[in-house]
Design an enzyme around this catalytic site. Sequence first.
Site, PDB file in Angstrom:
ATOM      1  N   GLU A 157      -5.716  -6.734  -7.882  1.00  0.00           N
ATOM      2  CA  GLU A 157      -4.954  -5.515  -8.156  1.00  0.00           C
ATOM      3  C   GLU A 157      -3.826  -5.711  -9.174  1.00  0.00           C
ATOM      4  OE1 GLU A 157      -5.374  -3.044  -3.987  1.00  0.00           O
ATOM      5  OE2 GLU A 157      -3.618  -4.339  -4.209  1.00  0.00           O
ATOM      6  N   HIS A 175      -6.912  -5.941  -1.386  1.00  0.00           N
ATOM      7  CA  HIS A 175      -5.804  -5.065  -0.999  1.00  0.00           C
ATOM      8  C   HIS A 175      -5.029  -5.676   0.168  1.00  0.00           C
ATOM      9  CE1 HIS A 175      -3.645  -1.329  -1.176  1.00  0.00           C
ATOM     10  NE2 HIS A 175      -3.879  -1.058   0.087  1.00  0.00           N
ATOM     11  N   SER A 209       0.835  -1.191   0.000  1.00  0.00           N
ATOM     12  CA  SER A 209       0.000   0.000   0.000  1.00  0.00           C
ATOM     13  C   SER A 209       0.879   1.253   0.000  1.00  0.00           C
ATOM     14  CB  SER A 209      -0.948  -0.046   1.201  1.00  0.00           C
ATOM     15  OG  SER A 209      -1.994   0.867   1.054  1.00  0.00           O
TER      16      SER A 209
END
Length: 705
Positions: free
Chosen positions: A626, A654, A543
């Site tokens: 992702e 995520h 992240s």
Amino acid sequence: MKLWACRARLAAVALLVAVCAAIPIARAGCEHLLPDPVAPGPARAITARDLVELRDIGQPDPSFVLPESPLAVSPDGRSVAFVLNRADLDTNSYCRGLVVVDLDREAPPRAIDRGGELITVFSFLRGSVQRTGFPELIVPVWSPDGEWVAYLRRDNGVTQVWRARHSGGGAVAVSRSDADVEAFAWSADGRRIVFAARPTLVAQRRAIEREGLDGWAYDARFVPNWGMRPQEGRPAPLVASVVDLATGATATAGPTEQALLGTRETRYSDRSTAALSPAGWRAGTALSDPSPLSPQRLWVETPQGKRRQCRDPACLGRITGVWWEPGGRALWFLRREGWANGEMGLYRLARDGAAPRRVLATQDMIQGCVPVSDALLCLRENATTPRRLVRIDPGTGGAELVFDPNPEFGAIRLGMAKRLRWKNALGLEVRGDLVLPPGYREGEKLPLVVVQYRSDGFLRGGTGDEYPIHLFAARGYAVLSFERPAEYASLVPGVRTIDEAIAVGAKDWADRRSVLSALETGVRQVIASGIADPRRVGITGQSDGSATTRFALINSDLFAAAAVSTCCMDANTVMTYGGIAWADDLHGDGYPRATEPAPEFWRPFSLAFNADRLRVPILMQLSDNEALLALEAYGALRDFHRPVDLYVFPDEYHYKWQPAHRRAIYERAIDWFDYWLLGRRSAAPERVAELRRWDALRPAGEHAP
């Protein structure tokens, strides 16, 4: 992803609408949900299984401090209930149980219910419901008479209200909702339970399926990297129902019953907290100025509504909890404080307005506190001690152990953790924890791995839990667990909204430059101490930490190998695979449009723009949700024959929620740094093919370290 990450400070995981979700998984045996007695013996080395299968009370990441506690104290104050969660590697699933601990007698904890699937958080982001993979906080609720405990449990893909007798004897589902139950409450007489769900969310999904029969029009509902289908939009308000526990009959809840539910809409975004005394006094916190980054100030209000701001310096900052002591004569509050908020202080504030008195100061992470009798029941952990349930005396600061979910760690040999402090080039305070191998000898130079981007509590695997700090240390690495500094926007006056803060930080990559300055200074401090070998420094990130890693690879020469769990932001990718809504959002923050080449904008941050000159080996371990965002960078690096390897994990988001995936990521990351920093080849049979891949990535004529 706005601000490139789910930042706990700015967007607080960007979870503006919390909706429970999970995916049906295999059933674990769960015989060891509650810990067994640990036989004395010599300390042993830590394993990946030890970390993956840690038992958790509350959410696993201690950096996400919520106003709610996972602890529920019985009406008579003699027992506490909570949900205990443990991953099971053998079945790639979770063991979950509703546990009760008696506080007034020495008795083992008991699981009054076992079962159910992991419940994860849905968020609402840029007009769509987003699956995050992050565990939801589940808080049990006692019946008014203390005979029952109710909680949210998920089975066969749907979350319902369940209740169990506090003495044991099994549990039963109370609600029969087609949609996930998100909130519930007992009626005052304990004969009914009010619950709330969003049936329109189910209706939206069905409507999308019907629309697909004629083909979906591509619009802002699409987020291509999540999948080529429209996402559900903003859910309608919660719909409340009430169930009669004697008959099982369910009816629409009236206004009085609906009021019992309160709201959970701001659970992940509202940092304020409040408490009400038995005599009607109120206390709480509010932001001290219009900036969303401003510190909180404590206030106290009389039963007549007269509010007084506490002007003492101790009443200003990151206040994480407020409670009235029995009788309501004074207030207890817990505060993040010290260098870069790296310490915690517990204070007592008398109702008469005298200056607050600090009774406890510690580097331990304390959260989830609830008052019980004349004490606070809290969850406490530190860099080398996993989370435990303790009773804290707010008069003296003394603590007593109530329950240790992971006694096995008392027999595991861990390295020493040392707190480091420094400032970046802008003067922002920065901290980190340096973890050394067990038995480290002073003067020995070690390879160094950086783990990001929060460093609180037990040092498990950084944000996202993918880079196992103590496993790296056991393998012979020094590990710098890095806490990112405050946002660049905190230095800029006049910022009044989150969007303004993001735009200020994005201009000329100001926030990224600030973080890189902090990171480089910390790494150089470890190198200057003689502990780290400057030629063998690795960096990791998920992240926001991944954004820092990528920026560092382009703008710094400190790092010799890298591993990321999310990737990437490149000119074409974000404006296409991110979807229309994200593209418009980024353009509003100052990013160029897809049709604007803008090489000067992208060159400081885009791996694709810099692929021709990058030499650092990069490992990408990404979720299938992702992975499309990484293909532009991966393709460019591959075209220039740069050492990059990419792995995609199915059915992930995520935050990767599957235990088997977490272990695989742990072990591959360690082997990657062994290979590139130490020239060490894994002997595991399953690594043979990967080692051939990695050998092929080496430039011709280059030899291992």
